[in-house]
Every structure is written in structure tokens, then in C-alpha cells.
Design an enzyme around this catalytic site. Structure first.
Site, PDB file in Angstrom:
ATOM      1  CE  LYS A  94      -3.894  -2.407   2.079  1.00 17.11           C
ATOM      2  NZ  LYS A  94      -4.755  -2.680   3.220  1.00 17.11           N
ATOM      3  CD  GLN A 111      -3.662  -4.377   6.289  1.00 14.53           C
ATOM      4  OE1 GLN A 111      -3.743  -3.341   5.638  1.00 14.53           O
ATOM      5  NE2 GLN A 111      -4.089  -5.521   5.807  1.00 14.53           N
ATOM      6  CG  ASP A 131      -9.515   0.197   4.569  1.00 19.27           C
ATOM      7  OD1 ASP A 131      -9.176  -0.336   3.501  1.00 19.27           O
ATOM      8  OD2 ASP A 131      -8.831   0.162   5.606  1.00 19.27           O
TER       9      ASP A 131
HETATM   10  N1  GUN Z   1      -7.246  -6.656   5.955  1.00 14.45           N
HETATM   11  C1  GUN Z   1      -7.591  -7.425   4.891  1.00 14.45           C
HETATM   12  N2  GUN Z   1      -8.073  -6.650   3.892  1.00 14.45           N
HETATM   13  C2  GUN Z   1      -8.024  -5.373   4.328  1.00 14.45           C
HETATM   14  C3  GUN Z   1      -8.375  -4.124   3.741  1.00 14.45           C
HETATM   15  O1  GUN Z   1      -8.866  -4.017   2.605  1.00 14.45           O
HETATM   16  N3  GUN Z   1      -8.173  -3.022   4.522  1.00 14.45           N
HETATM   17  C4  GUN Z   1      -7.666  -3.109   5.779  1.00 14.45           C
HETATM   18  N4  GUN Z   1      -7.521  -1.980   6.470  1.00 14.45           N
HETATM   19  N5  GUN Z   1      -7.341  -4.251   6.354  1.00 14.45           N
HETATM   20  C5  GUN Z   1      -7.510  -5.372   5.624  1.00 14.45           C
END
Ligand code: GUN
Length: 279
Positions: A52, A96, A119
Site C-alpha cells: 500500500k 490494517q 477503506d
Molecule cells: N485486511 C484485509 N483486507 C483489508 C483491507 O482491505 N483493509 C484493511 N484496512 N485491512 C484489511
């Protein structure tokens, strides 16, 4: 013959479009900044977080990294979120998931300002999706819509089965397909006659979290299959929720694992970050 839906290529296309957009915004004096928070050092989460941050760098926005100890308290994490909510230089905040068990995930999601919730997990953004109002949309399902559209696959009027009902993928996925005028069924691990229901699907989206569960016997000849799963098999090789070798030849088009849905999630996160720059 089936075709492969190339998430790697399509996500690159999207990131390149966003890179141009960011450079135009920069000329107007608008800068982007995503705050990325990870609690603990789960290896899979660390890989996602690194990717990311790399994507931010690629499209030209800043990222702030908060790598917090596994024992960070809920209060400490909430304090950090409040601080970032109030910081005008930060336009996106991402925690996350999963967070350690002693932290209430829902409390964390609800603490993030909906305007910075890139998100798309905050109930206000989820509610906006349900009602057809503007808001951030969860990145994986938004990416799957782009896979369909950019591969020229018709959605309207077709029968779609979503296998899985998580808040992050299954539920928003079903709502997005409905918004695109598909006829949508949500199935899950307790669904009776799952095979027959899947066999009805023109568009089958699988997010059950079980390695290679969906083989050819679940698939209508000529269906389009999207595999959201990602697992490591006995040989440490990546595989999805779909048994690709069994299923592929019965489909019209299918996503590979890796290189299908995975890269799209990050591309759509970047899309949301760019949207956040102009809020
Ligand atoms: N954990 C698994 N997928 C995601 C996501 O799309 N965003 C976040 N913040 N955590 C995750």
C-alpha cells in the site's frame, strides 16, 4: 477457450490514471497523504501494508507509517486515530485488519472520520452504499466491478452469486452488483444446495476463505468466475478459493490467483485516496 481476467494489467492502468490525476492536483497545490497504521507484526499484514505504501509512492502521494507494538492498548490506538482525524495534512486513514484480539475492531472502524475512511468500512460509508449515496466503497468489491467493466463483461440483467457474506467483501459486493443491475444471490457456508445455486450463476464471485473449494462441479458452462481467496497450499504456492485447474476450462473468463483480484484492492485504495484529496 476461457480468457484470463488480468488484474495486474488493469490495476496498473488504474494506478497510471491516478498518477496523472495526482500530478494535476499537485499543480493546483493539492497534496495527498495516507496514514497507514499496523498493530503487531503479522507477516501477511506487513506485506499488504508495504504494498500500500509503495502504491502511494507510485501515484505520488505521501504516506505516514505507524507500526505499533502488538501490546498497544485500544485507548492508545484511538488517541492516534483522533490525532490523525484532526490533522488537515492527512486525508486518508487506514488501520490494517485484523487488529489484536484485545482491541475492538468495530470501535476502531467507527473512530475513523468517515471523510478519511478510505477503506470504506465506517458504518456511514456502508450506509451510503446501501442507500445509493456518495461515499467511500470497500476496495476489494470496488476493484471487482472495475475488473468486469474494464474486461467488457456485461453485469446488468445477469444472475450473480456471491459466495461469502463478510462486511469487507461479500456484503458490499452484493450491493454493488445490485447497483449495476445484476440479479443477486448471497450464499455462504451454511447455504443448502450451494452447488446448485452456484451452477445458476452467470457471474460467480467467490469469497468463502476455503482453499480450492469451488471446482468445476459448481460452475455453469460459460460463467465468469472471480476468485477473492488467497491461501498458501502444502507446497507453499498461492491458490484461491476456486480450484483453478478444474474450473477454468468451463468458464468464459476467470481471475487467476495471484494476479487477479489482489492487485485491484490496492488500486481502488489509491482511487479512494485521490478522492479524499478533493473532499
Ligand atoms: N485486511 C484485509 N483486507 C483489508 C483491507 O482491505 N483493509 C484493511 N484496512 N485491512 C484489511
Amino acid at each position: 477457450m476461457y480468457s484470463l481476467i488480468d488484474g495486474k494489467r488493469i490495476s496498473q492502468e488504474i494506478k497510471d490514471e491516478l498518477k496523472d490525476k495526482v500530478s494535476q492536483l499537485k499543480q493546483q497545490g493539492i497534496e495527498g497523504c495516507l496514514a497507514v497504521i499496523q498493530v503487531g507484526a503479522d507477516p501477511a499484514s506487513s506485506v499488504y501494508v508495504r504494498n500500500k505504501k509503495r502504491a502511494c509512492e507510485y501515484i505520488g502521494i505521501a504516506s505516514l507509517s505507524y507500526e505499533l507494538d502488538q501490546n498497544t492498548t485500544e485507548e492508545e490506538l484511538l488517541e492516534l486515530i483522533y490525532k490523525l482525524n484532526a490533522d488537515d495534512k492527512v486525508n486518508g486513514i487506514l488501520v490494517q485488519l485484523p487488529v489484536p484480539e484485545h482491541i475492538d475492531e468495530n470501535k476502531i472502524i467507527q473512530a475513523i472520520s468517515p471523510a478519511k475512511d478510505v477503506d470504506g468500512f465506517h458504518p456511514q460509508n456502508v450506509g451510503a452504499l446501501v442507500s445509493g449515496l456518495p461515499g467511500y466503497i470497500s476496495c476489494t468489491p470496488a476493484g471487482i466491478i472495475q475488473l468486469f467493466k474494464r474486461s467488457g463483461i456485461e453485469i446488468a440483467g445477469r444472475r450473480c452469486v456471491v459466495v461469502g457474506r463478510s462486511n469487507i467483501v461479500g456484503k458490499p459486493m452484493a450491493l454493488l452488483m445490485l447497483r449495476e443491475n445484476a440479479t443477486v444471490t448471497i450464499a455462504h457456508s451454511k447455504t443448502e444446495n450451494l452447488k446448485e445455486i452456484c451452477k445458476n450463476a452467470d457471474l460467480l464471485i467467490v469469497a468463502v476463505g476455503r482453499p480450492k473449494m469451488i471446482d468445476a462441479s459448481y460452475i455453469k458452462e460459460g460463467a465468469v468466475v472471480i476468485d477473492v481467496g488467497i491461501h498458501r497450499n502444502e507446497d507453499n504456492k498461492l491458490c484461491g478459493d476456486v480450484d483453478f485447474d478444474s474450473a477454468a476450462e468451463h468458464t468464459a473468463a476467470i481471475t487467476p490467483v495471484p494476479g487477479g483480484v489482489g492487485p485491484m484492492t490496492i488500486a481502488m485504495l489509491m482511487h479512494n485516496c485521490v478522492e479524499a484529496m478533493t473532499k
